[in-house]
Enzyme design. Sequence first.
Site, PDB file in Angstrom:
ATOM      1  N   ASP A  29       0.831  -1.205   0.000  1.00  0.00           N
ATOM      2  CA  ASP A  29       0.000   0.000   0.000  1.00  0.00           C
ATOM      3  C   ASP A  29       0.867   1.258   0.000  1.00  0.00           C
ATOM      4  O   ASP A  29       1.963   1.257   0.568  1.00  0.00           O
ATOM      5  CB  ASP A  29      -0.902  -0.034   1.247  1.00  0.00           C
ATOM      6  CG  ASP A  29      -2.068   0.923   1.136  1.00  0.00           C
ATOM      7  OD1 ASP A  29      -2.265   1.525   0.059  1.00  0.00           O
ATOM      8  OD2 ASP A  29      -2.787   1.083   2.134  1.00  0.00           O
ATOM      9  N   ASN A  36     -10.653  -3.164  -6.583  1.00  0.00           N
ATOM     10  CA  ASN A  36      -9.822  -2.200  -7.315  1.00  0.00           C
ATOM     11  C   ASN A  36     -10.341  -1.894  -8.724  1.00  0.00           C
ATOM     12  O   ASN A  36      -9.955  -0.892  -9.330  1.00  0.00           O
ATOM     13  CB  ASN A  36      -8.359  -2.663  -7.394  1.00  0.00           C
ATOM     14  CG  ASN A  36      -7.601  -2.536  -6.096  1.00  0.00           C
ATOM     15  OD1 ASN A  36      -6.641  -3.264  -5.830  1.00  0.00           O
ATOM     16  ND2 ASN A  36      -8.006  -1.606  -5.222  1.00  0.00           N
TER      17      ASN A  36
HETATM   18  C1  FPP Z   1      -2.168   0.204  -3.193  1.00  0.00           C
HETATM   19  O1  FPP Z   1      -1.632   1.504  -3.161  1.00  0.00           O
HETATM   20  C2  FPP Z   1      -1.572  -0.521  -4.303  1.00  0.00           C
HETATM   21  C3  FPP Z   1      -2.272  -1.097  -5.304  1.00  0.00           C
HETATM   22  C4  FPP Z   1      -3.736  -1.080  -5.398  1.00  0.00           C
HETATM   23  C5  FPP Z   1      -1.580  -1.768  -6.411  1.00  0.00           C
HETATM   24  C6  FPP Z   1      -0.435  -2.648  -6.013  1.00  0.00           C
HETATM   25  C7  FPP Z   1       0.345  -2.882  -7.214  1.00  0.00           C
HETATM   26  C8  FPP Z   1       1.688  -2.843  -7.286  1.00  0.00           C
HETATM   27  C9  FPP Z   1       2.566  -2.694  -6.149  1.00  0.00           C
HETATM   28  C10 FPP Z   1       2.362  -2.905  -8.593  1.00  0.00           C
HETATM   29  C11 FPP Z   1       2.114  -4.074  -9.412  1.00  0.00           C
HETATM   30  C12 FPP Z   1       2.670  -5.348  -8.948  1.00  0.00           C
HETATM   31  C13 FPP Z   1       3.131  -6.290  -9.797  1.00  0.00           C
HETATM   32  C14 FPP Z   1       3.386  -7.639  -9.311  1.00  0.00           C
HETATM   33  C15 FPP Z   1       3.412  -6.014 -11.211  1.00  0.00           C
HETATM   34  P1  FPP Z   1      -2.597   2.730  -3.413  1.00  0.00           P
HETATM   35  O2  FPP Z   1      -2.673   2.994  -4.855  1.00  0.00           O
HETATM   36  O3  FPP Z   1      -3.930   2.465  -2.775  1.00  0.00           O
HETATM   37  O4  FPP Z   1      -1.827   3.857  -2.665  1.00  0.00           O
HETATM   38  P2  FPP Z   1      -2.457   5.055  -1.824  1.00  0.00           P
HETATM   39  O5  FPP Z   1      -3.187   4.415  -0.662  1.00  0.00           O
HETATM   40  O6  FPP Z   1      -1.246   5.807  -1.397  1.00  0.00           O
HETATM   41  O7  FPP Z   1      -3.351   5.823  -2.743  1.00  0.00           O
END
Ligand code: FPP
Length: 250
Positions: free
Chosen positions: A30, A78
């Site tokens: 996250d 998501n």
């Molecule tokens: C949450 O951070 C993260 C996600 C919803 C996506 C996770 C994906 C990756 C780390 C990259 C892809 C992985 C691979 C294996 C290719 P957020 O976007 O909710 O962050 P925030 O809470 O700061 O807005």
Amino acid sequence: MSLFNREKVRLARCRVDYNNIPEHIAIIMDGNGRWAKKRALPRAAGHAAGAQLIETILEYAGNIGVKTLTAYAFSTENWNRPEDEVNALMGLFDKYLRRAFKKMMLHDVRFHLLGDIEELSPSLKSLCTQLEETTKNNKTVLFNLALNYGSRAEIAYAAACVARDAANGTIRPEDVDESAIEKYLYTAGQRDPDLIIRTSGEKRVSNFLLWQSAYSEFVFSPVLWPDFTPACLLEAISEYQKRSRRFGKV
Ligand code: FPP
């Protein structure tokens, strides 16, 4: 790795007992969005940085003896994010998985998808299936990628499978126990996570491994996912090693 990071790893290493490395670590990655915002970059740039990092963490975890690493990359919820962000994430998964074949074979990593594969694009679906097939005999590390994953949906699906078995006489309702459900989970046959890490300071489970985390230890790191270094992983492991795991006993 920079000199500064190397030093942090060295210090964190001192506090880790290498004879008590958690066998299964699961990570809720996250903070990509906030990481990007701090740098005035689009959210997709945060996801791209996060995708690069999972490769580093997977390799490092394997080197210190972690047997299973599970990464929560995309939840069933998501899909409700803005279309351009969803597209950017799908593009990243595609890019990451395409180049993963070589590395996973080199490091003896077995790939396994946790999630509903049917809702993925045909090309992503085929990449995941091919990667699972190509790496199926690898033994050093099992890498579970939770993609289009929702734990409640996973449990509901398992319950439906058991109901079907009961209806066709494969199992009697009175014989339904935990193992009857477990065998229909995406993680069937796997060890439950010993340690679940969530980055970015948030302290939620977010529909992740609800069944499997019954006795997992949770560590919440304040670090945003793209900044989560191997030293941060060692710190989380060190925190885990201070816990007394009793599994309901005294
Ligand atoms: C949450 O951070 C993260 C996600 C919803 C996506 C996770 C994906 C990756 C780390 C990259 C892809 C992985 C691979 C294996 C290719 P957020 O976007 O909710 O962050 P925030 O809470 O700061 O807005």
